[in-house]
Each structure stands twice: as C-alpha cells, then as structure tokens.
Design a protein around this motif. Structure first.
Motif, short mmCIF file in Angstrom:
data_model
loop_
_atom_site.label_atom_id
_atom_site.label_comp_id
_atom_site.label_asym_id
_atom_site.label_seq_id
_atom_site.Cartn_x
_atom_site.Cartn_y
_atom_site.Cartn_z
N THR A 119 0.82 -1.22 0.00
CA THR A 119 0.00 0.00 0.00
C THR A 119 0.85 1.26 0.00
O THR A 119 0.58 2.19 -0.77
N PRO A 120 1.92 1.37 0.84
CA PRO A 120 2.80 2.53 0.72
C PRO A 120 3.44 2.66 -0.67
O PRO A 120 3.65 3.77 -1.15
N LEU A 121 3.73 1.54 -1.33
CA LEU A 121 4.31 1.61 -2.67
C LEU A 121 3.32 2.19 -3.66
O LEU A 121 3.68 3.03 -4.50
N PHE A 122 2.05 1.78 -3.59
CA PHE A 122 1.03 2.37 -4.45
C PHE A 122 0.92 3.87 -4.19
O PHE A 122 0.74 4.67 -5.10
N SER A 123 1.01 4.26 -2.92
CA SER A 123 0.92 5.68 -2.56
C SER A 123 2.12 6.45 -3.10
O SER A 123 1.98 7.55 -3.65
N LEU A 124 3.32 5.88 -2.96
CA LEU A 124 4.53 6.53 -3.47
C LEU A 124 4.44 6.67 -4.98
O LEU A 124 4.80 7.72 -5.55
N ASP A 125 3.94 5.64 -5.66
CA ASP A 125 3.80 5.69 -7.11
C ASP A 125 2.81 6.79 -7.53
O ASP A 125 3.08 7.57 -8.45
N ALA A 126 1.66 6.85 -6.85
CA ALA A 126 0.66 7.86 -7.18
C ALA A 126 1.19 9.27 -6.93
O ALA A 126 0.87 10.21 -7.67
N ALA A 128 -4.14 6.06 -4.79
CA ALA A 128 -3.45 4.93 -4.14
C ALA A 128 -4.46 3.92 -3.60
O ALA A 128 -4.27 2.70 -3.72
N VAL A 129 -5.56 4.41 -3.02
CA VAL A 129 -6.60 3.51 -2.52
C VAL A 129 -7.23 2.74 -3.68
O VAL A 129 -7.46 1.52 -3.58
N LEU A 130 -7.51 3.42 -4.79
CA LEU A 130 -8.12 2.75 -5.94
C LEU A 130 -7.21 1.65 -6.47
O LEU A 130 -7.67 0.54 -6.79
N PHE A 131 -5.91 1.93 -6.56
CA PHE A 131 -4.96 0.91 -7.03
C PHE A 131 -4.95 -0.28 -6.07
O PHE A 131 -4.92 -1.44 -6.49
N ALA A 132 -4.97 -0.01 -4.76
CA ALA A 132 -4.86 -1.07 -3.76
C ALA A 132 -6.10 -1.95 -3.75
O ALA A 132 -5.99 -3.18 -3.67
N ILE A 133 -7.30 -1.35 -3.84
CA ILE A 133 -8.51 -2.19 -3.77
C ILE A 133 -8.66 -3.02 -5.04
O ILE A 133 -9.21 -4.13 -4.99
N VAL A 134 -8.18 -2.52 -6.18
CA VAL A 134 -8.20 -3.34 -7.39
C VAL A 134 -7.25 -4.52 -7.22
O VAL A 134 -7.59 -5.67 -7.50
#
Length: 402
Positions: free
Chosen positions: A135-142, A309-315
């Motif tokens: 989840t932090p990685l998705f956030s860092l990417d976003a 980031a939340v959208l990427f994580a829930i997918v």
C-alpha cells in the motif's frame, strides 16, 4: 518518511519507479505539444482539439485490450510492439505535412499503440515487495507521477516556444524510447509472468471493487481536468500565475500521497479522500484570486494521490493475478474518459458563465466521486491488517526466462 526510505532500498523498487516514470513522462508532454503543433500547422485550435480527441479515444479503447494481451503474449512483446508503433506515429505527426483528417488518423494510431506501462508496473509491484509495503508503494507511485504533470507541460512549453513545436514532440518521442527501453529491460519483467486469463474480456469489470475504482477514477480525474481548465481560464496563457497555481495543486497531491500513504485502508477510505478533494474544490470556486486558489487547491490536492493509491490497492486486492493488468487497463480508460469529459464540460461552462463555472463543474464531479465512494463502501475491500496483493491463480505458471 523512514518507511519510504526502506521501500526505496528494496531491491529494484527505485529503479522500476524511475524507469516507468521516464517511460510515462511523455504523457505530460504530448497533449500540449500536439495542441501547439497542430494549431501552428493548421491555424485552428478546433482542428488541434479534434486531433487530441482522436488520440484520447485511441488510448481509452486500447487500455484494457493491450493490458489483457500482456497475459497472452507476455509483457515484453506487447510493450516492444506498442512502443515501436506509438513512437513512429508521434514522429510522423511532428515531421509530416498532414491534413487534419490524417493528423486525426495518426493521432488515433498513437493512442491505440500507447504502451501499457502503467498496468504493467502495477501488476509487477505486488511481486516486488512484501504485503506490508504494498500500500505505501502504491501511494509513493501515485505521488511520484505528479512529476509528470508538473514538469512535463513546463518542459513542453519552453521547448515549443523557444525552439519549435516539432522539437517538443521529438523530445517526447526520445524520452518515450529511452524510458520504454529502460523499463522493458528491467529484470522484473522477465521474472514476472502474467497467467493467461480464462475469463471473457471485460468480465473483470463485474468485480465490484474494479467497477468502483473505475467510476471514482473517472470522476476524480474529470474534476482535476476541469480544475486545470479553470485555472488557465482565470489567468490566461500569458503569465506565470496559472503554472504556479497548478504546481501548488500538484504539490498538495504529492504531500498528501506521502503523508497519508500509511493510513490503513478501510471501507470509508475512498469517500474520505474524495471529500478532501470536494471540499478544497468547492472552496476554490468561491473566489478567483491567486492566493485563494493556491491555498484551496493545495487542500484539494491533498486528497488526489491518496485517493488514487486507494483505488490501485482495492483493485489489486480484489482480482486474480491473471486479471490485474486488464483491471488496471479499465481503470486507466475510465480516467482518460474522465479527463476528456471534464475538459469538455469545463470549456462549455467557461464559455457560458466564465472561469468560475469550471470550478463548480469540478466540485460537482468531486462530490459525485465522494457519493459513489460513500454508497459503495459495502463493496469496498477492508484492507486494514490485510494483504493488498492480488488473489493467486491456482494453476502453476511456468517461469519466463529473464
């Protein structure tokens, strides 16, 4: 911030983020470069808008198709083929004396062949880090992708006005080649093999979390596109104010992504982040003043990268690994359509009621995104204490040589 440092020290993470950002950097350049070049060649902003529309339609159609192909043919073959065709089309727009219909046709080809780097990298991420870091990685990417939308237009404007529009397009093509080769040559693309999906094309949209992420992403990016159009309409193209305000907007997103990246993702996460975007945008619509817009859009920006980031994580947490690339393709298509709709709606309202209309349109879109997140919370995965990695496919998958 220490956990982000730990994340970037994980083998390959910093390199793959840098490679995919370089490969995607032309996304922040080409729309403006095409607009300036086609207008210069034809003398018509309307013609330039048609070319951009054709390119966007191509990208929207291709997103889930090319993403799904990566599961059938492998990531590298699809990325190499699309990169070659896309760069050729971009160079043709820069160098060939085309009519407007031909510009549109070539723009459509460039959009259809847009390399699916974003779905590829988000499919790879769960295989690179442990569940605590995903989840932090998705956030860092976003958050990091804000660099594309802040620096890209600035570089394009400078090159186009000081050197020429042809060189602005060619620079984007060169960066696409460099970034594409860097990303394609990454060892992770050889180590990660997407299993072939057994489900029909489009079935993944039946997953509530994927549909939720697609709709909210559509509304969120539509709101940001309307904001961008409104800021430009307020300050015009001549001064630096519009660029500064948009940069502050992006910095807010970057800050929000970095500081909220570790907040656990529960059923209310999407609604809460979309409410931040709505609140800042609604406040911005109250006064068309430089300082007011800078402050309120910074607030609105705080919700953007965290929401993405939340959208990427829930997918990621809701689909089988074989369906992740196609799922992200659909989410990307929703965002592209949202950008086109948001810009068009803002343009219509600017013409009819002035720049303030664009901000009210953005506020309505952001509020709808909040409502969808609120009403969809029963289908929203609760990732608090849970692994956000994709559901594993049960059959064994042969390793692909690197």
């Amino acid at each position: 911030m220490g956990s982000y440092s730990e994340l970037l020290r994980t083998s390959g993470v910093a390199r793959i983020i840098a490679a995919q950002l370089t490969a995607r950097f032309p996304s922040g350049m080409l729309s403006l470069a095409f607009l300036l070049h086609v207008e210069q060649q034809t003398g018509s902003y309307g013609a330039a808008g048609l070319v951009l529309a054709a390119t966007s339609i191509g990208q929207a159609v291709a997103g889930p198709l090319t993403s799904r192909l990566m599961g059938r043919l492998g990531m590298r073959p699809v990325l190499i083929a699309t990169l070659a065709v896309c760069v050729t089309a971009i160079v043709a727009i820069a160098l060939l004396p085309l009519t407007v219909p031909l510009y549109m046709a070539v723009g459509l080809i460039a959009g259809l062949a847009n390399p699916p780097v974003q779905p590829a990298v988000r499919t790879i991420y769960p295989k690179m880090v442990n569940s605590r870091q995903l989840t932090p990685l998705f956030s860092l990417d976003a958050s990091a992708q804000e660099i594309i939308w802040v620096v890209g237009p600035v570089v394009t404007t400078f090159v186009a006005t000081q050197i020429g529009t042809v060189w602005a397009i060619l620079l984007a093509a060169v960066l696409m080649v460099i970034g594409g080769i860097w990303f394609i040559s990454s060892p992770e693309l050889g180590r990660v093999r997407i299993p072939r999906s057994k489900r029909r094309f489009g079935t993944v949209l039946g997953r509530p979390a994927v549909l939720l992420a697609t709709i909210v992403g559509f509304l969120l990016i539509g709101a940001t596109a309307a904001i961008e159009a409104g800021v430009v309409a307020v300050f015009g193209h001549g001064g630096a104010e519009a660029g500064i305000v948009l940069a502050i907007f992006a910095v807010g997103s970057l800050a929000g992504g970095l500081f909220l990246g570790h907040v656990p993702i529960g059923p209310w996460a999407t609604a809460r982040r979309m409410f931040i975007v709505f609140a800042g945008t609604a406040l911005a619509a109250g006064l068309m003043d430089f300082w007011w817009l800078s402050i309120t859009l910074f607030i609105a920006g705080i919700g953007i990268a965290p929401a993405l980031a939340v959208l990427f994580a829930i997918v990621s947490a809701s689909v089988k690994f074989s369906d992740t690339a196609e799922a992200y393709g659909w989410v990307g298509t929703g965002q592209l359509i949202g950008a086109a709709l948001g810009s068009a709606l803002a343009g219509f309202l600017i013409d009819s009621s002035g720049p303030q209309g664009a901000f009210w349109a953005a506020a309505v879109l952001a509020f709808l995104g909040f409502l969808v997140g609120l009403l969809g919370r029963r289908w929203h995965p609760d990732l608090r204490g849970r692994d956000a990695s994709p559901i594993p496919d049960t059959e064994p998958v042969p390793a692909q040589p690197s």
